[in-house]
Design an enzyme around this catalytic site. Structure first.
Site, PDB file in Angstrom:
ATOM      1  N   HIS A 371      36.573 -24.210 -11.242  1.00 50.37           N
ATOM      2  CA  HIS A 371      37.928 -24.523 -11.683  1.00 50.37           C
ATOM      3  C   HIS A 371      38.379 -25.857 -11.097  1.00 50.37           C
ATOM      4  O   HIS A 371      38.052 -26.188  -9.940  1.00 50.37           O
ATOM      5  CB  HIS A 371      38.902 -23.420 -11.257  1.00 50.37           C
ATOM      6  CG  HIS A 371      38.823 -22.199 -12.106  1.00 50.37           C
ATOM      7  ND1 HIS A 371      37.743 -21.338 -12.067  1.00 50.37           N
ATOM      8  CD2 HIS A 371      39.688 -21.690 -13.034  1.00 50.37           C
ATOM      9  CE1 HIS A 371      37.944 -20.345 -12.932  1.00 50.37           C
ATOM     10  NE2 HIS A 371      39.105 -20.535 -13.530  1.00 50.37           N
ATOM     11  N   PRO A 372      39.152 -26.617 -11.851  1.00 45.45           N
ATOM     12  CA  PRO A 372      39.622 -27.916 -11.355  1.00 45.45           C
ATOM     13  C   PRO A 372      40.815 -27.756 -10.415  1.00 45.45           C
ATOM     14  O   PRO A 372      41.506 -26.733 -10.432  1.00 45.45           O
ATOM     15  CB  PRO A 372      40.036 -28.631 -12.639  1.00 45.45           C
ATOM     16  CG  PRO A 372      40.520 -27.512 -13.525  1.00 45.45           C
ATOM     17  CD  PRO A 372      39.603 -26.345 -13.227  1.00 45.45           C
ATOM     18  N   PHE A 423      42.553 -23.960  -5.353  1.00 40.88           N
ATOM     19  CA  PHE A 423      43.683 -23.084  -5.602  1.00 40.88           C
ATOM     20  C   PHE A 423      43.711 -22.750  -7.087  1.00 40.88           C
ATOM     21  O   PHE A 423      43.704 -23.631  -7.946  1.00 40.88           O
ATOM     22  CB  PHE A 423      44.990 -23.776  -5.198  1.00 40.88           C
ATOM     23  CG  PHE A 423      46.230 -22.985  -5.509  1.00 40.88           C
ATOM     24  CD1 PHE A 423      46.597 -21.902  -4.721  1.00 40.88           C
ATOM     25  CD2 PHE A 423      47.045 -23.337  -6.590  1.00 40.88           C
ATOM     26  CE1 PHE A 423      47.742 -21.178  -4.999  1.00 40.88           C
ATOM     27  CE2 PHE A 423      48.193 -22.624  -6.865  1.00 40.88           C
ATOM     28  CZ  PHE A 423      48.540 -21.540  -6.063  1.00 40.88           C
ATOM     29  N   ALA A 426      47.312 -18.650 -12.661  1.00 43.84           N
ATOM     30  CA  ALA A 426      47.524 -18.632 -14.107  1.00 43.84           C
ATOM     31  C   ALA A 426      48.811 -19.387 -14.397  1.00 43.84           C
ATOM     32  O   ALA A 426      49.906 -18.822 -14.348  1.00 43.84           O
ATOM     33  CB  ALA A 426      47.599 -17.199 -14.625  1.00 43.84           C
TER      34      ALA A 426
END
Length: 470
Positions: A371-372, A423, A426
């Site tokens: 995840h970025p 981190f 959603a």
């Protein structure tokens, strides 16, 4: 490929509004099964006598013999019970659907003439009133074809509806494959009509009933007298009526047999129900053909993409990007026992999450690291996935002030240094300010707590993405 064929989802929580004519709260389908003359009998070429659905308690087949008592009970249905019911229904102008066994119809021409004169719908109830459970597929297909032929010959028009009753696991498919039926009723799975896809055929199914059915006079546990039958029908009708009044109209099938409900002491309960329903109002009494025509016009079938029917390549291509840079989740999910329950966003979400939850910590950590950073360098360089770009933009992370960007950069660096992965949140559940507040709070958590929280947020992101896609 392991695929589960049963559909236990149906309409789910989003049940359609039936929009019954006249704003009716419940559609009522009166079904009279005409089986007399089509039951098991050595006179009909069968190996034994009938033993099902009569007033002979504990009846068993008589192999190679005529069972005179059983035959005479069936004869009562044709000779007396049918005409009693005919008088009751025609006096009230009620529409009736006949489930007619083709060989039984052929042996009862006067009853057929009365059905036609009354304008009743005559559907097919198969060639013979026998068990299809272990019947070879080719033989069942042959009998379906012969039932249609004989029905057309006897009635004058081909049947537009079908119900076998004592069916096999192949019956719905085989009858749908004929392409001639407006509706099929060999299911008991819903209170509303629904569509099934059989090859290129979109087949309407109108579920039937085995409980609002006079067969319970001949089975245990069952009805002892007409009042019990009335009570059950009234309670079912009231429940469905109330649901219809609350905005969720349904349908109610009532199954009848001339040799059972046609007896004087039993039919009184049916008459009480008909009077009760007429007095209460709000019911649309209709044939199954009328219900089918209404449903096809109001809720026509629309085919859609079904994940459980995709081959592996298509499934992974379609859903491999749902979990950020982790196509292995979709690859493993395809191997699960998928079925109609997984053809929705909720169902497929469950399948993907099962794989993610059961994966090794190393695999899950790799997904977290895929995840970025929020509003990080990849976003600035426009190198995010399309999904991440849209999600970050939805919370305004693509339009930060210099001060906000500086804080995100500092928090990202501190979080990764402390926990060993980016981190994850959603972002569609939050505003920009809410994301910053969560970031500041969670950064102080211990690594295990934050690993669990991040994994839960991945599952939430999966849910959002699937709902957008499906």
């Amino acid at each position: 490929m392991n695929r589960y064929p049963r559909d236990m989802t149906g309409y789910g929580a989003a049940r359609p509004d039936a929009l019954w004519p006249g704003g009716a709260k419940v559609a009522v389908s009166l079904v009279l099964n005409h089986e007399e003359g089509g039951e098991n009998s050595i006179l009909h070429g069968d190996a034994a006598s009938e033993a099902f659905l009569s007033d002979i308690a504990g009846a068993s087949p008589w192999v190679g013999e005529r069972h005179w008592n059983m035959e005479s009970i069936y004869d009562y249905g044709a000779r007396a019970g049918f005409w009693r019911l005919h008088d009751i229904f025609t006096a009230r102008g009620l529409p009736v659907t006949i489930f007619g066994v083709a060989t039984a119809l052929a042996r009862c021409p006067e009853q057929v003439a009365a059905m036609k004169a009354a304008g009743w719908e005559i559907a097919s109830h198969g060639l013979k009133w026998i068990e299809h459970r272990a019947m070879p597929e080719d033989e069942e297909r042959r009998q379906i074809s012969e039932a249609i032929r004989l029905h057309t010959e006897v009635v004058g028009t081909p049947p537009r509806g079908w119900y076998t009753g004592r069916c096999s696991a192949n019956t719905v498919r085989l009858t749908a494959e004929t392409g001639v039926f407006d509706w099929i009723s060999d299911t008991y799975d819903d209170d509303l009509p629904h569509w099934v896809e059989v090859g290129a055929r979109d087949q309407l199914v109108i579920p039937y009933t085995l409980e609002a059915n006079d067969m319970r006079f001949a089975t245990a546990p069952g009805y002892i007298n007409g009042q019990q039958f009335f009570t059950y029908l009234r309670d079912a009708f009231d429940t469905l009526w109330d649901e219809g009044a609350a905005g969720s109209p349904k349908m109610m099938s009532i199954g009848l047999h001339s040799r059972l409900i046609g007896r004087p002491g039993k039919v009184a309960g049916l008459v009480r129900f008909l009077e009760y329903a007429a007095q209460k109002g709000g019911a649309w009494f209709a044939t199954r053909g009328q219900i089918a025509a209404h449903w096809a016009a109001t809720h026509p079938h629309r085919r859609r993409e079904r994940p459980s029917q995709m081959d592996r390549e298509t499934f992974v291509a379609r859903f491999g990007g749902i979990v950020e840079h982790s196509p292995w989740v979709a690859e493993r999910a395809w191997q699960l026992e998928l079925g109609p329950a997984h053809d929705s966003a909720i169902g497929l979400h469950n399948a993907l999450c099962r794989i993610f939850r059961s994966a090794s910590e190393a695999d899950r950590l790799a997904t977290l690291n895929a995840h970025p950073d929020l509003a990080g360098k990849l976003a600035a360089a426009r190198r995010l996935t399309a999904e991440s770009t849209s999600e970050q933009a939805s919370a305004g992370l693509d339009a930060l002030t210099d001060a906000e960007r500086a804080e995100f950069t500092a928090l990202n660096s501190e979080y990764v240094a402390r926990h060993g992965f980016p981190f994850i949140i959603a972002v569609r559940d939050h505003t920009k300010d809410g994301i910053l507040a969560a970031f500041r709070q969670r950064i102080a958590h211990d690594r295990d707590t934050e690993f669990t929280t991040a994994c839960a947020q991945v599952e939430r992101i999966i849910e959002h993405r699937l709902k957008a896609l499906l």
